[in-house]
Scaffold this active site. Sequence first.
Site, PDB file in Angstrom:
ATOM      1  N   ARG A 188     -40.720 -28.592 -88.791  1.00  0.00           N
ATOM      2  CA  ARG A 188     -40.374 -27.334 -89.290  1.00  0.00           C
ATOM      3  C   ARG A 188     -41.746 -26.971 -90.296  1.00  0.00           C
ATOM      4  O   ARG A 188     -41.416 -26.416 -90.997  1.00  0.00           O
ATOM      5  CB  ARG A 188     -39.248 -27.064 -89.531  1.00  0.00           C
ATOM      6  CG  ARG A 188     -37.894 -27.110 -88.702  1.00  0.00           C
ATOM      7  CD  ARG A 188     -38.154 -26.075 -87.477  1.00  0.00           C
ATOM      8  NE  ARG A 188     -37.054 -26.412 -86.630  1.00  0.00           N
ATOM      9  CZ  ARG A 188     -37.033 -27.713 -85.751  1.00  0.00           C
ATOM     10  NH1 ARG A 188     -38.060 -28.183 -85.633  1.00  0.00           N
ATOM     11  NH2 ARG A 188     -36.101 -27.615 -85.079  1.00  0.00           N
TER      12      ARG A 188
ATOM     13  N   SER B 199     -31.306 -21.182 -87.611  1.00  0.00           N
ATOM     14  CA  SER B 199     -30.885 -22.148 -88.563  1.00  0.00           C
ATOM     15  C   SER B 199     -31.203 -21.659 -90.036  1.00  0.00           C
ATOM     16  O   SER B 199     -32.438 -21.530 -90.152  1.00  0.00           O
ATOM     17  CB  SER B 199     -31.116 -23.369 -88.563  1.00  0.00           C
ATOM     18  OG  SER B 199     -31.005 -23.921 -87.333  1.00  0.00           O
TER      19      SER B 199
ATOM     20  N   GLU C 260     -34.828 -22.339 -94.262  1.00  0.00           N
ATOM     21  CA  GLU C 260     -35.903 -22.334 -93.075  1.00  0.00           C
ATOM     22  C   GLU C 260     -36.549 -20.932 -93.048  1.00  0.00           C
ATOM     23  O   GLU C 260     -37.765 -20.974 -92.941  1.00  0.00           O
ATOM     24  CB  GLU C 260     -35.333 -22.927 -91.746  1.00  0.00           C
ATOM     25  CG  GLU C 260     -36.312 -22.988 -90.543  1.00  0.00           C
ATOM     26  CD  GLU C 260     -35.867 -23.301 -89.376  1.00  0.00           C
ATOM     27  OE1 GLU C 260     -34.927 -24.157 -89.222  1.00  0.00           O
ATOM     28  OE2 GLU C 260     -35.832 -22.392 -88.465  1.00  0.00           O
TER      29      GLU C 260
HETATM   30  C1  LIG Z   1     -30.669 -16.969 -82.922  1.00  0.00           C
HETATM   31  C2  LIG Z   1     -32.115 -17.471 -83.489  1.00  0.00           C
HETATM   32  C3  LIG Z   1     -32.277 -18.690 -82.817  1.00  0.00           C
HETATM   33  C4  LIG Z   1     -33.388 -19.682 -83.433  1.00  0.00           C
HETATM   34  N1  LIG Z   1     -33.800 -20.821 -83.058  1.00  0.00           N
HETATM   35  C5  LIG Z   1     -34.919 -21.573 -83.495  1.00  0.00           C
HETATM   36  C6  LIG Z   1     -35.212 -23.006 -82.824  1.00  0.00           C
HETATM   37  O1  LIG Z   1     -34.476 -23.495 -82.194  1.00  0.00           O
HETATM   38  N2  LIG Z   1     -36.245 -23.656 -83.536  1.00  0.00           N
HETATM   39  C7  LIG Z   1     -37.066 -23.031 -84.487  1.00  0.00           C
HETATM   40  O2  LIG Z   1     -38.054 -23.561 -84.826  1.00  0.00           O
HETATM   41  N3  LIG Z   1     -36.872 -21.606 -84.882  1.00  0.00           N
HETATM   42  C8  LIG Z   1     -35.745 -21.036 -84.191  1.00  0.00           C
HETATM   43  N4  LIG Z   1     -35.366 -19.742 -85.004  1.00  0.00           N
HETATM   44  C9  LIG Z   1     -36.511 -19.111 -85.933  1.00  0.00           C
HETATM   45  C10 LIG Z   1     -37.481 -18.174 -85.156  1.00  0.00           C
HETATM   46  O3  LIG Z   1     -37.149 -17.760 -84.002  1.00  0.00           O
HETATM   47  C11 LIG Z   1     -38.765 -19.074 -85.216  1.00  0.00           C
HETATM   48  O4  LIG Z   1     -39.173 -19.474 -86.347  1.00  0.00           O
HETATM   49  C12 LIG Z   1     -39.949 -18.023 -84.381  1.00  0.00           C
HETATM   50  O5  LIG Z   1     -41.075 -18.756 -84.372  1.00  0.00           O
HETATM   51  C13 LIG Z   1     -40.136 -16.976 -85.401  1.00  0.00           C
HETATM   52  O6  LIG Z   1     -41.006 -16.001 -84.773  1.00  0.00           O
HETATM   53  P1  LIG Z   1     -41.151 -14.431 -84.991  1.00  0.00           P
HETATM   54  O7  LIG Z   1     -42.257 -13.966 -84.094  1.00  0.00           O
HETATM   55  O8  LIG Z   1     -39.866 -13.707 -85.047  1.00  0.00           O
HETATM   56  O9  LIG Z   1     -41.801 -14.539 -86.607  1.00  0.00           O
HETATM   57  P2  LIG Z   1     -41.335 -13.881 -87.856  1.00  0.00           P
HETATM   58  O10 LIG Z   1     -39.858 -13.921 -88.117  1.00  0.00           O
HETATM   59  O11 LIG Z   1     -41.799 -12.268 -87.324  1.00  0.00           O
HETATM   60  O12 LIG Z   1     -42.138 -14.368 -88.933  1.00  0.00           O
HETATM   61  C14 LIG Z   1     -42.229 -15.548 -89.478  1.00  0.00           C
HETATM   62  C15 LIG Z   1     -43.405 -15.717 -90.527  1.00  0.00           C
HETATM   63  O13 LIG Z   1     -44.327 -16.146 -89.494  1.00  0.00           O
HETATM   64  C16 LIG Z   1     -45.461 -15.155 -90.035  1.00  0.00           C
HETATM   65  N5  LIG Z   1     -46.009 -14.665 -89.051  1.00  0.00           N
HETATM   66  C17 LIG Z   1     -45.598 -14.090 -87.682  1.00  0.00           C
HETATM   67  N6  LIG Z   1     -46.605 -13.941 -86.973  1.00  0.00           N
HETATM   68  C18 LIG Z   1     -47.949 -14.413 -87.319  1.00  0.00           C
HETATM   69  C19 LIG Z   1     -49.030 -14.297 -87.205  1.00  0.00           C
HETATM   70  N7  LIG Z   1     -49.429 -13.861 -85.737  1.00  0.00           N
HETATM   71  N8  LIG Z   1     -50.086 -14.984 -87.746  1.00  0.00           N
HETATM   72  C20 LIG Z   1     -49.765 -15.227 -89.195  1.00  0.00           C
HETATM   73  N9  LIG Z   1     -48.367 -15.280 -89.618  1.00  0.00           N
HETATM   74  C21 LIG Z   1     -47.504 -14.738 -88.854  1.00  0.00           C
HETATM   75  C22 LIG Z   1     -44.674 -14.139 -90.880  1.00  0.00           C
HETATM   76  O14 LIG Z   1     -45.387 -13.462 -91.757  1.00  0.00           O
HETATM   77  C23 LIG Z   1     -43.544 -14.681 -91.301  1.00  0.00           C
HETATM   78  O15 LIG Z   1     -44.013 -15.325 -92.580  1.00  0.00           O
HETATM   79  C24 LIG Z   1     -34.331 -18.842 -84.417  1.00  0.00           C
HETATM   80  C25 LIG Z   1     -34.230 -17.670 -84.833  1.00  0.00           C
HETATM   81  C26 LIG Z   1     -32.857 -17.045 -84.077  1.00  0.00           C
HETATM   82  C27 LIG Z   1     -32.634 -15.458 -84.676  1.00  0.00           C
END
Ligand SMILES: Cc1cc2nc3c(=O)[nH]c(=O)nc-3n(C[C@H](O)[C@H](O)[C@H](O)COP(=O)(O)OP(=O)(O)OC[C@H]3O[C@@H](n4cnc5c(N)ncnc54)[C@H](O)[C@@H]3O)c2cc1C
Length: 349
Positions: free
Chosen positions: A165, A243, A341
């Site tokens: 992570r 998480s 996280e």
């Molecule tokens: C129900 C649920 C289940 C989940 N299960 C998991 C799991 O099993 N495993 C896991 O690892 N995670 C999990 N997550 C967490 C999450 O889904 C992941 O971390 C996912 O990759 C975040 O993507 P996002 O596009 O929503 O990022 P965001 O929440 O929009 O951004 C997260 C971070 O990344 C940065 N960011 C986003 N896009 C970019 C870009 N293009 N360039 C640079 N920085 C950027 C943002 O500024 C922020 O700091 C879960 C979340 C939820 C709500």
Amino acid sequence: MADRLAGVPLAPYTTLRTGGPARAFTQAQTQDELVAAVAEADREREPVLVLGGGSNLVVSDDGFDGLVVRVATRGVDVAVEDGRALVIVQAGEDWDALVARCVAEGWSGVECLSGVPGLVGSTPIQNVGAYGQDVSQTVAAVRVYDRVTGEVGDLTAAECGFAYRDSAFKHDPGRHVVLAVTYALERSPLSGPVAYRELAARLGVEIGARVPLADAREAVLELRRGKGMVLDPDDPDTRSAGSFFTNPVLGPEEAAALALRAPGHPRWDLPDGTVKVPAAWLIENAGFPKGYEKGRARISTKHTLALTNPSGEAGAAELLALAREVRDGVHEKFGVWLVNEPVLVGASL
Ligand SMILES: Cc1cc2nc3c(=O)[nH]c(=O)nc-3n(C[C@H](O)[C@H](O)[C@H](O)COP(=O)(O)OP(=O)(O)OC[C@H]3O[C@@H](n4cnc5c(N)ncnc54)[C@H](O)[C@@H]3O)c2cc1C
């Protein structure tokens, strides 16, 4: 240049449904727009928040005093070689839609990451992982805009510094904007070797077995739904950021201290001598069961690690108050500090 809007509330753009207004908000539909929006804000010394699917964010109730750039770039290019497919994906593509396509096309290596919300561009940031896979196993290159040098370039997987992570991006937050990710996937109708006990049990196979890609995806989705880990508007337990705490990885001394306080606790001994401990076990055994509430924030009724906003009306402050109570309670009972996280924007634990 894309339009800028003022005062856009951020809560609807996050899965946790928290966050006040952005001073300015824009959506980037192309790589050029994405780079230009960030570069211009940097020239003006305006703070920037790059927003993907908002599924790993806790945005403060005060909002964000700067420019939010929502990544809306689209496109998937594929170069098929003998044994593998190189899949080059724009940052704004939906992650789970990409996984579904990989499974349908017979590209193996990301099937166990089915149902993880968010966009492709975020997957390298925290090395998205679940059920024995993480993207470090398949990322071949990441195209980035470097806000320090002002250059667009490609990072190799080694340069991304992937760990559990974690990645180099997390250690230098905000420096790189991910524009596209290249995944190198095996061309095979079978999943990677199943590496997660619960998944192997659900599939009725031994650890290390390979199963049809679609079976792996379906089993992962079923397991995830049972834990409220697949976004579902009808399931309040999914109003979360996934998480909330990572599983702590303890050095030998910390591990020995924990073993004294909690003899026989569950643990994974890692090859480098460290010990990973399930955060969910620590939380439950520190007196925080599933469904535990503080104000309008609640521990998921299905999964101890997820903090939720079931009504959608709790603010970030309420969520963080619950997170602090859990973190402090675990420390008091077990001497272990849990680390969040999700990325906290304008807030801290
Ligand atoms: C129900 C649920 C289940 C989940 N299960 C998991 C799991 O099993 N495993 C896991 O690892 N995670 C999990 N997550 C967490 C999450 O889904 C992941 O971390 C996912 O990759 C975040 O993507 P996002 O596009 O929503 O990022 P965001 O929440 O929009 O951004 C997260 C971070 O990344 C940065 N960011 C986003 N896009 C970019 C870009 N293009 N360039 C640079 N920085 C950027 C943002 O500024 C922020 O700091 C879960 C979340 C939820 C709500």
